[in-house]
Design a protein around this motif. Structure first.
Motif, PDB file in Angstrom:
ATOM      1  N   ALA A   1       6.622  -4.471  -6.262  1.00  0.00           N
ATOM      2  CA  ALA A   1       5.301  -4.143  -6.804  1.00  0.00           C
ATOM      3  C   ALA A   1       4.792  -2.827  -6.240  1.00  0.00           C
ATOM      4  O   ALA A   1       4.207  -2.019  -6.964  1.00  0.00           O
ATOM      5  N   GLN A   2       5.023  -2.595  -4.946  1.00  0.00           N
ATOM      6  CA  GLN A   2       4.589  -1.336  -4.341  1.00  0.00           C
ATOM      7  C   GLN A   2       5.328  -0.151  -4.958  1.00  0.00           C
ATOM      8  O   GLN A   2       4.725   0.862  -5.303  1.00  0.00           O
ATOM      9  N   ARG A   3       6.628  -0.298  -5.110  1.00  0.00           N
ATOM     10  CA  ARG A   3       7.440   0.771  -5.699  1.00  0.00           C
ATOM     11  C   ARG A   3       7.012   1.024  -7.148  1.00  0.00           C
ATOM     12  O   ARG A   3       6.827   2.160  -7.563  1.00  0.00           O
ATOM     13  N   GLU A   4       6.823  -0.049  -7.904  1.00  0.00           N
ATOM     14  CA  GLU A   4       6.426   0.085  -9.307  1.00  0.00           C
ATOM     15  C   GLU A   4       4.999   0.629  -9.436  1.00  0.00           C
ATOM     16  O   GLU A   4       4.683   1.345 -10.379  1.00  0.00           O
ATOM     17  N   GLY A   5       4.139   0.280  -8.483  1.00  0.00           N
ATOM     18  CA  GLY A   5       2.770   0.813  -8.491  1.00  0.00           C
ATOM     19  C   GLY A   5       2.753   2.315  -8.293  1.00  0.00           C
ATOM     20  O   GLY A   5       2.028   3.036  -8.980  1.00  0.00           O
ATOM     21  N   ARG A   6       3.565   2.808  -7.353  1.00  0.00           N
ATOM     22  CA  ARG A   6       3.669   4.259  -7.153  1.00  0.00           C
ATOM     23  C   ARG A   6       4.276   4.930  -8.383  1.00  0.00           C
ATOM     24  O   ARG A   6       3.847   5.994  -8.814  1.00  0.00           O
ATOM     25  N   LYS A   7       5.275   4.290  -8.954  1.00  0.00           N
ATOM     26  CA  LYS A   7       5.933   4.817 -10.156  1.00  0.00           C
ATOM     27  C   LYS A   7       4.940   4.862 -11.324  1.00  0.00           C
ATOM     28  O   LYS A   7       4.940   5.811 -12.108  1.00  0.00           O
ATOM     29  N   ALA A   8       4.071   3.852 -11.416  1.00  0.00           N
ATOM     30  CA  ALA A   8       3.087   3.805 -12.507  1.00  0.00           C
ATOM     31  C   ALA A   8       2.127   4.990 -12.433  1.00  0.00           C
ATOM     32  O   ALA A   8       1.781   5.583 -13.458  1.00  0.00           O
ATOM     33  N   VAL A   9       1.714   5.348 -11.229  1.00  0.00           N
ATOM     34  CA  VAL A   9       0.813   6.500 -11.070  1.00  0.00           C
ATOM     35  C   VAL A   9       1.496   7.764 -11.590  1.00  0.00           C
ATOM     36  O   VAL A   9       0.899   8.564 -12.308  1.00  0.00           O
ATOM     37  N   ILE A  10       2.765   7.920 -11.241  1.00  0.00           N
ATOM     38  CA  ILE A  10       3.514   9.105 -11.682  1.00  0.00           C
ATOM     39  C   ILE A  10       3.700   9.096 -13.197  1.00  0.00           C
ATOM     40  O   ILE A  10       3.505  10.111 -13.867  1.00  0.00           O
ATOM     41  N   LEU A  11       4.046   7.948 -13.755  1.00  0.00           N
ATOM     42  CA  LEU A  11       4.292   7.876 -15.200  1.00  0.00           C
ATOM     43  C   LEU A  11       3.015   7.960 -16.023  1.00  0.00           C
ATOM     44  O   LEU A  11       3.064   8.279 -17.209  1.00  0.00           O
ATOM     45  N   ASN A  12       1.862   7.696 -15.410  1.00  0.00           N
ATOM     46  CA  ASN A  12       0.587   7.840 -16.122  1.00  0.00           C
ATOM     47  C   ASN A  12       0.150   9.299 -16.204  1.00  0.00           C
ATOM     48  O   ASN A  12      -0.659   9.656 -17.053  1.00  0.00           O
ATOM     49  N   SER A  13       0.660  10.149 -15.322  1.00  0.00           N
ATOM     50  CA  SER A  13       0.181  11.531 -15.233  1.00  0.00           C
ATOM     51  C   SER A  13       0.396  12.386 -16.489  1.00  0.00           C
ATOM     52  O   SER A  13      -0.387  13.303 -16.715  1.00  0.00           O
ATOM     53  N   PRO A  14       1.408  12.149 -17.342  1.00  0.00           N
ATOM     54  CA  PRO A  14       1.518  12.983 -18.549  1.00  0.00           C
ATOM     55  C   PRO A  14       0.314  12.884 -19.487  1.00  0.00           C
ATOM     56  O   PRO A  14       0.080  13.781 -20.295  1.00  0.00           O
ATOM     57  N   ILE A  15      -0.467  11.833 -19.362  1.00  0.00           N
ATOM     58  CA  ILE A  15      -1.650  11.711 -20.222  1.00  0.00           C
ATOM     59  C   ILE A  15      -2.641  12.822 -19.893  1.00  0.00           C
ATOM     60  O   ILE A  15      -3.306  13.353 -20.780  1.00  0.00           O
ATOM     61  N   ALA A  16      -2.723  13.214 -18.618  1.00  0.00           N
ATOM     62  CA  ALA A  16      -3.579  14.344 -18.244  1.00  0.00           C
ATOM     63  C   ALA A  16      -3.084  15.627 -18.924  1.00  0.00           C
ATOM     64  O   ALA A  16      -3.898  16.472 -19.331  1.00  0.00           O
ATOM     65  N   ASP A  17      -1.771  15.760 -19.077  1.00  0.00           N
ATOM     66  CA  ASP A  17      -1.228  16.921 -19.783  1.00  0.00           C
ATOM     67  C   ASP A  17      -1.620  16.905 -21.256  1.00  0.00           C
ATOM     68  O   ASP A  17      -1.887  17.951 -21.849  1.00  0.00           O
ATOM     69  N   VAL A  18      -1.659  15.719 -21.846  1.00  0.00           N
ATOM     70  CA  VAL A  18      -2.088  15.604 -23.244  1.00  0.00           C
ATOM     71  C   VAL A  18      -3.547  16.053 -23.370  1.00  0.00           C
ATOM     72  O   VAL A  18      -3.902  16.792 -24.294  1.00  0.00           O
ATOM     73  N   ILE A  19      -4.382  15.634 -22.428  1.00  0.00           N
ATOM     74  CA  ILE A  19      -5.800  16.027 -22.454  1.00  0.00           C
ATOM     75  C   ILE A  19      -5.924  17.548 -22.387  1.00  0.00           C
ATOM     76  O   ILE A  19      -6.638  18.159 -23.186  1.00  0.00           O
ATOM     77  N   GLU A  20      -5.208  18.154 -21.447  1.00  0.00           N
ATOM     78  CA  GLU A  20      -5.250  19.619 -21.329  1.00  0.00           C
ATOM     79  C   GLU A  20      -4.712  20.283 -22.587  1.00  0.00           C
ATOM     80  O   GLU A  20      -5.245  21.301 -23.035  1.00  0.00           O
ATOM     81  N   SER A  21      -3.666  19.719 -23.177  1.00  0.00           N
ATOM     82  CA  SER A  21      -3.095  20.288 -24.405  1.00  0.00           C
ATOM     83  C   SER A  21      -4.092  20.238 -25.550  1.00  0.00           C
ATOM     84  O   SER A  21      -4.196  21.193 -26.334  1.00  0.00           O
ATOM     85  N   LEU A  22      -4.825  19.133 -25.661  1.00  0.00           N
ATOM     86  CA  LEU A  22      -5.817  19.016 -26.728  1.00  0.00           C
ATOM     87  C   LEU A  22      -6.906  20.076 -26.578  1.00  0.00           C
ATOM     88  O   LEU A  22      -7.307  20.719 -27.556  1.00  0.00           O
ATOM     89  N   VAL A  23      -7.376  20.271 -25.352  1.00  0.00           N
ATOM     90  CA  VAL A  23      -8.400  21.289 -25.113  1.00  0.00           C
ATOM     91  C   VAL A  23      -7.843  22.673 -25.421  1.00  0.00           C
ATOM     92  O   VAL A  23      -8.493  23.486 -26.090  1.00  0.00           O
ATOM     93  N   LEU A  24      -6.624  22.941 -24.956  1.00  0.00           N
ATOM     94  CA  LEU A  24      -6.024  24.258 -25.196  1.00  0.00           C
ATOM     95  C   LEU A  24      -5.733  24.500 -26.673  1.00  0.00           C
ATOM     96  O   LEU A  24      -5.931  25.617 -27.173  1.00  0.00           O
ATOM     97  N   LEU A  25      -5.286  23.475 -27.389  1.00  0.00           N
ATOM     98  CA  LEU A  25      -5.084  23.643 -28.836  1.00  0.00           C
ATOM     99  C   LEU A  25      -6.410  23.933 -29.533  1.00  0.00           C
ATOM    100  O   LEU A  25      -6.470  24.748 -30.465  1.00  0.00           O
ATOM    101  N   GLY A  26      -7.470  23.297 -29.087  1.00  0.00           N
ATOM    102  CA  GLY A  26      -8.799  23.596 -29.630  1.00  0.00           C
ATOM    103  C   GLY A  26      -9.198  25.037 -29.351  1.00  0.00           C
ATOM    104  O   GLY A  26      -9.752  25.731 -30.215  1.00  0.00           O
ATOM    105  N   LEU A  27      -8.896  25.521 -28.144  1.00  0.00           N
ATOM    106  CA  LEU A  27      -9.204  26.919 -27.813  1.00  0.00           C
ATOM    107  C   LEU A  27      -8.353  27.887 -28.619  1.00  0.00           C
ATOM    108  O   LEU A  27      -8.839  28.943 -29.054  1.00  0.00           O
ATOM    109  N   ILE A  28      -7.084  27.542 -28.816  1.00  0.00           N
ATOM    110  CA  ILE A  28      -6.218  28.390 -29.642  1.00  0.00           C
ATOM    111  C   ILE A  28      -6.772  28.448 -31.067  1.00  0.00           C
ATOM    112  O   ILE A  28      -6.833  29.514 -31.685  1.00  0.00           O
TER     113      ILE A  28
END
Length: 170
Positions: free
Chosen positions: A71-98
Motif C-alpha cells: 500500500a505504501q509503494r502503491e500510494g507513492r506510485k499513485a501520486v506520481i501517476l496522478n501528476s500528468p493531470i497537472a500537465d493537462v491543466i497547463e496544456s489547456l491554459v496554454l492552448l487557450g493562450l495560443i
C-alpha cells in the motif's frame, strides 16, 4: 462518498454548464470564429484529462485493499501517476493562450492600411477585426473553463490519494 461518485457529481455539474452554453449558442459562436480549430484541440485535451482522471480514481480507490508495504509503494506510485493531470491543466491554459494569440494575429493581420481610406475598407477591416476578437475570446473561454473543470477533478483525486497515504502512514 466514493471518489468516482464525487467525480461524477462534479463532471455532471460541469456537463450541465456545457449544455447550457450549447443551448445559448456559445459553442456555435466559438466554432464559427475558429478557423484554426484550436478549440477542438482544447476539447480533445480536456476529454483526455477527464478520462485519465477517472482511470486514476479507480486505481486510487483500489489502494486501501492492499497490504501495508504494498500500500505504501502503491500510494507513492499513485501520486506520481496522478501528476500528468497537472500537465493537462497547463496544456489547456496554454492552448487557450495560443488561440488568443491566433485571434489577435487573425484580427489585425488581415487589415490593409490602404483600404482604410474608404468606407467599404473600414467596414471590411472592422468585420475582420471582430472575427479575430471573437476567436480570441472563444479560445480563452474554452481553455480557461476546461482548465478550471480539470482542476476540480484533479483536486478530488489528489485529496483522495493524500487521505490514502495518510491512512497507511499512521
Amino acid at each position: 462518498m466514493s471518489l468516482t461518485l464525487k467525480l461524477f457529481v462534479v463532471n455532471f455539474i460541469g456537463s450541465c454548464v456545457m449544455v447550457w452554453a450549447w443551448w445559448n449558442g456559445i459553442f456555435a459562436m466559438v466554432a464559427a470564429a475558429d478557423p484554426y480549430h484550436i478549440t477542438a484541440a482544447i476539447i480533445v485535451a480536456f476529454l483526455g484529462g477527464v478520462l485519465y482522471t477517472f482511470r486514476r480514481a479507480r486505481a486510487v480507490q483500489r489502494l486501501p485493499r492492499l497490504i501495508s508495504k504494498t500500500a505504501q509503494r502503491e500510494g507513492r506510485k499513485a501520486v506520481i501517476l496522478n501528476s500528468p493531470i497537472a500537465d493537462v491543466i497547463e496544456s489547456l491554459v496554454l492552448l487557450g493562450l495560443i488561440g488568443s494569440a491566433l485571434g489577435l494575429i487573425h484580427a489585425f493581420g488581415g487589415v490593409d492600411k490602404e483600404t482604410l481610406a474608404t468606407t467599404e475598407g473600414v467596414k471590411d477591416a472592422g468585420v475582420h477585426v471582430l472575427a479575430g476578437v471573437t476567436l480570441l475570446a472563444g479560445a480563452t473561454l474554452a481553455g480557461s473553463s476546461t482548465a478550471l473543470w480539470t482542476i476540480w477533478n484533479n483536486r478530488l483525486l489528489e485529496m483522495e490519494t493524500a487521505l490514502h497515504n495518510e491512512d497507511i502512514s499512521s
